[in-house]
Scaffold this active site. Structure first.
Site, short mmCIF file in Angstrom:
data_model
loop_
_atom_site.label_atom_id
_atom_site.label_comp_id
_atom_site.label_asym_id
_atom_site.label_seq_id
_atom_site.Cartn_x
_atom_site.Cartn_y
_atom_site.Cartn_z
N GLU A 96 92.39 22.37 -40.90
CA GLU A 96 91.48 21.57 -41.72
C GLU A 96 92.07 21.31 -43.10
O GLU A 96 92.81 22.13 -43.65
CB GLU A 96 90.12 22.28 -41.81
CG GLU A 96 89.44 22.27 -40.45
CD GLU A 96 88.05 22.88 -40.43
OE1 GLU A 96 87.23 22.39 -39.65
OE2 GLU A 96 87.79 23.84 -41.16
N CYS A 130 91.36 38.89 -44.40
CA CYS A 130 90.46 39.30 -45.49
C CYS A 130 89.04 39.32 -44.92
O CYS A 130 88.65 38.40 -44.19
CB CYS A 130 90.57 38.32 -46.67
SG CYS A 130 92.23 38.27 -47.36
N CYS A 161 92.85 20.01 -50.77
CA CYS A 161 93.06 21.41 -50.40
C CYS A 161 93.71 21.43 -49.01
O CYS A 161 93.10 20.98 -48.04
CB CYS A 161 91.69 22.08 -50.41
SG CYS A 161 91.72 23.78 -49.87
N SER A 168 94.48 35.63 -55.44
CA SER A 168 93.15 36.05 -55.01
C SER A 168 92.98 37.53 -55.28
O SER A 168 93.47 38.37 -54.53
CB SER A 168 92.99 35.75 -53.51
OG SER A 168 93.04 34.35 -53.32
N LEU A 169 92.32 37.86 -56.36
CA LEU A 169 92.25 39.26 -56.80
C LEU A 169 91.02 39.97 -56.22
O LEU A 169 91.12 40.99 -55.57
CB LEU A 169 92.27 39.30 -58.33
CG LEU A 169 92.46 40.68 -58.96
CD1 LEU A 169 93.76 41.34 -58.51
CD2 LEU A 169 92.45 40.58 -60.50
N HIS A 170 89.86 39.47 -56.51
CA HIS A 170 88.59 39.91 -55.89
C HIS A 170 88.09 41.30 -56.24
O HIS A 170 86.96 41.64 -55.89
CB HIS A 170 88.64 39.80 -54.36
CG HIS A 170 89.05 38.46 -53.86
ND1 HIS A 170 88.51 37.29 -54.34
CD2 HIS A 170 89.98 38.10 -52.93
CE1 HIS A 170 89.08 36.26 -53.72
NE2 HIS A 170 89.97 36.73 -52.88
N CYS A 211 85.20 26.97 -49.89
CA CYS A 211 86.23 28.02 -49.83
C CYS A 211 85.88 29.02 -48.74
O CYS A 211 84.77 29.53 -48.68
CB CYS A 211 86.27 28.82 -51.12
SG CYS A 211 86.74 27.89 -52.52
N CYS A 262 95.30 32.72 -39.95
CA CYS A 262 95.89 33.57 -40.99
C CYS A 262 96.01 34.98 -40.45
O CYS A 262 95.13 35.44 -39.74
CB CYS A 262 95.00 33.56 -42.23
SG CYS A 262 95.74 34.35 -43.66
N SER A 311 98.18 29.23 -53.83
CA SER A 311 97.25 30.36 -53.93
C SER A 311 97.67 31.42 -52.93
O SER A 311 97.92 31.13 -51.76
CB SER A 311 95.83 29.87 -53.63
OG SER A 311 94.92 30.95 -53.67
N GLY A 351 95.39 29.69 -44.12
CA GLY A 351 96.70 30.33 -44.11
C GLY A 351 97.14 30.89 -45.44
O GLY A 351 96.50 30.69 -46.47
N GLU A 352 98.25 31.60 -45.40
CA GLU A 352 98.83 32.23 -46.58
C GLU A 352 100.18 31.55 -46.84
O GLU A 352 101.16 31.79 -46.13
CB GLU A 352 99.00 33.74 -46.31
CG GLU A 352 99.84 34.46 -47.32
CD GLU A 352 99.42 34.24 -48.77
OE1 GLU A 352 98.23 34.41 -49.11
OE2 GLU A 352 100.30 33.90 -49.58
N CYS A 361 86.59 36.14 -45.28
CA CYS A 361 87.12 34.78 -45.11
C CYS A 361 87.06 34.36 -43.64
O CYS A 361 87.57 35.06 -42.76
CB CYS A 361 88.57 34.73 -45.60
SG CYS A 361 89.34 33.12 -45.35
N1 SAH Z 1 95.66 32.84 -48.45
C1 SAH Z 1 95.55 32.23 -49.75
C2 SAH Z 1 95.04 30.82 -49.65
C3 SAH Z 1 93.57 30.70 -49.28
S1 SAH Z 1 92.79 30.19 -50.71
C4 SAH Z 1 94.72 33.10 -50.66
O1 SAH Z 1 94.15 34.08 -50.18
O2 SAH Z 1 94.70 32.89 -51.87
C5 SAH Z 1 91.16 30.34 -50.40
C6 SAH Z 1 90.41 31.00 -51.56
O3 SAH Z 1 89.03 31.10 -51.16
C7 SAH Z 1 90.90 32.41 -51.80
O4 SAH Z 1 90.77 32.78 -53.13
C8 SAH Z 1 89.95 33.17 -50.94
O5 SAH Z 1 89.93 34.51 -51.31
C9 SAH Z 1 88.65 32.45 -51.18
N2 SAH Z 1 87.69 32.67 -50.10
C10 SAH Z 1 87.94 32.99 -48.83
N3 SAH Z 1 86.80 33.13 -48.14
C11 SAH Z 1 85.79 32.89 -48.99
C12 SAH Z 1 84.38 32.84 -48.85
N4 SAH Z 1 83.78 33.08 -47.69
N5 SAH Z 1 83.65 32.53 -49.94
C13 SAH Z 1 84.26 32.26 -51.12
N6 SAH Z 1 85.58 32.28 -51.30
C14 SAH Z 1 86.35 32.59 -50.25
#
Ligand code: SAH
Length: 377
Positions: A92, A116, A105, A218-220, A339, A112, A196, A164-165, A119
């Protein structure tokens, strides 16, 4: 003979191609201008190239765009495509209009491996890398769509934030970035292309000195305990090593460069006041901004988006403690384009989906240990 997809070739690759056939290097310029400036994809219409050379090109090269299977338009103007890559896999791609900006995007992999817990893409499993032509092809398809449906709009930004990453598909990602950045390609300046990553430290290290694109991480979570639960990759590359790599990337850039840290806010998991203060402490002295993304739910997920007041409080606590933070607005939720909601149709190779069905489901048991070493190497 299998023809080569011209969309996977950088300017230098095209120059090599023409020179190896005894042609002048400016043929590469001509072809790129047709493809990416005039959006003419048919060699026969490239009228400043001799018919005999066009025939050679037609025999050896092809313009292979990913096939658009569906297009969905959100009421907020967001557009989501389901595209079939050359391998037959689908991914997508999402266009997010915002004022004068048109941000695309794009996906870099089919599914992936990182899994995570919050996701949706990870929950589909994984079926391989896209090649550079598939990545450039997503951008070209979006430009063709804009030309037809919104002729006054131009693509302004590209973010590798789809499926994907990107840093686990390093070569194809950066080959496609060559075309995105090239004046003869899409001509996007370095700040308008963002990679990202979930924190692939060796990938960030490889970027130093190689590229100047914007980096988002993506720190979180501000501590390893919570981050390892949300992003299993953290067990392999903990926060300290990740921030060291980020510092190295910043040191390789001009003094104005900053890093964006993405922080998906999940109710009662990583949205407390004390975590906001820890985050502010961790990022103090870092040239960065924090992008807060309220969790977007998807079927099967047990996480929740925090209330507006909790999101507001987290944001304020960061800013009051000296961190530049912005909240990312949720776009395209009515077409599952926000996202973390991108799923495509992945023919899972990792047996992850089967394992979920058998009841080993990290969505519901987020502490399940996932052997990160087997998926990264
Ligand atoms: N693999 C890369 C690229 C994906 S970017 C990465 O992890 O950065 C997608 C962004 O959306 C990332 O910051 C991811 O952590 C965030 N994301 C993934 N699932 C989400 C969700 N359900 N709600 C909000 N953000 C999410």
């Amino acid at each position: 003979m299998q023809r080569q997809n011209v969309l996977g070739l950088s300017r230098n690759d095209l120059i090599d191609y023409f020179e190896s056939r005894g042609e002048k290097r400016f043929r590469a310029t001509q072809v790129m201008l047709w493809l990416y400036h005039k959006l003419v994809l048919d060699f026969d219409r490239m009228s400043n190239i001799a018919a005999s050379l066009r025939q050679v090109m037609a025999d050896e090269l092809a313009v292979e765009l990913p096939e658009v299977l569906t297009v969905l338009e959100s009421k907020d103007g967001t557009v989501k495509w389901l595209m079939k890559a050359r391998s037959g896999d689908t991914v997508e791609t999402v266009l997010i209009p915002d004022g004068r900006r048109q941000t695309l995007c794009i996906s870099s992999q089919v599914g992936c491996v990182l899994d995570c817990t919050f996701c949706a893409t990870g929950k589909q499993g994984f079926n391989g890398n896209l090649d550079a032509g598939d990545i450039v092809g997503q951008v070209l398809q979006a430009c063709l769509w804009l030309q037809e449906h919104r002729p006054n709009e131009r693509l302004s930004n590209v973010v590798f934030m789809g499926m994907g990453e990107p840093l686990l598909n390093f070569d194809a990602t950066f080959k496609s970035i060559d075309v995105l950045r090239d004046d003869l390609g899409f001509g996007l300046s370095r700040r308008r292309v963002t990679v990202s990553t979930a924190g692939v430290v060796p990938g960030i290290q490889r970027m130093c000195g190689l590229t100047t694109v914007a980096l988002a991480v993506s720190l979180h979570a501000p501590n390893d305990e919570i981050r390892s639960e949300l992003v299993p990759l953290n067990r392999k590359y903990p926060i300290d090593s990740l921030l060291d790599a980020c510092r190295a990337y910043l040191a390789s850039q001009d003094v104005k460069a900053t890093i964006t840290f993405e922080y998906t806010l999940i109710d009662d998991v990583n949205d407390t006041k004390s975590l906001a203060l820890d985050l502010a402490k961790l990022l103090r002295d870092f040239r960065c901004k924090v992008n807060l993304i309220p969790f977007n739910p998807f079927p099967g997920s047990s996480y929740k988006r925090p209330s507006e007041s909790r999101i507001y409080a987290f944001h304020k606590n960061l800013m009051d403690n000296g961190v530049r933070a912005m909240r990312r607005t949720t776009r395209g939720a009515d077409i599952d384009a926000a996202c973390g909601q991108l799923v495509g149709q992945v023919n899972d190779r990792t047996r992850r989906v089967a394992r979920y069905r058998e009841g080993v489901n990290p969505i519901f048991t987020p502490t399940t240990k996932i052997p990160t070493s087997s998926v990264i190497n």
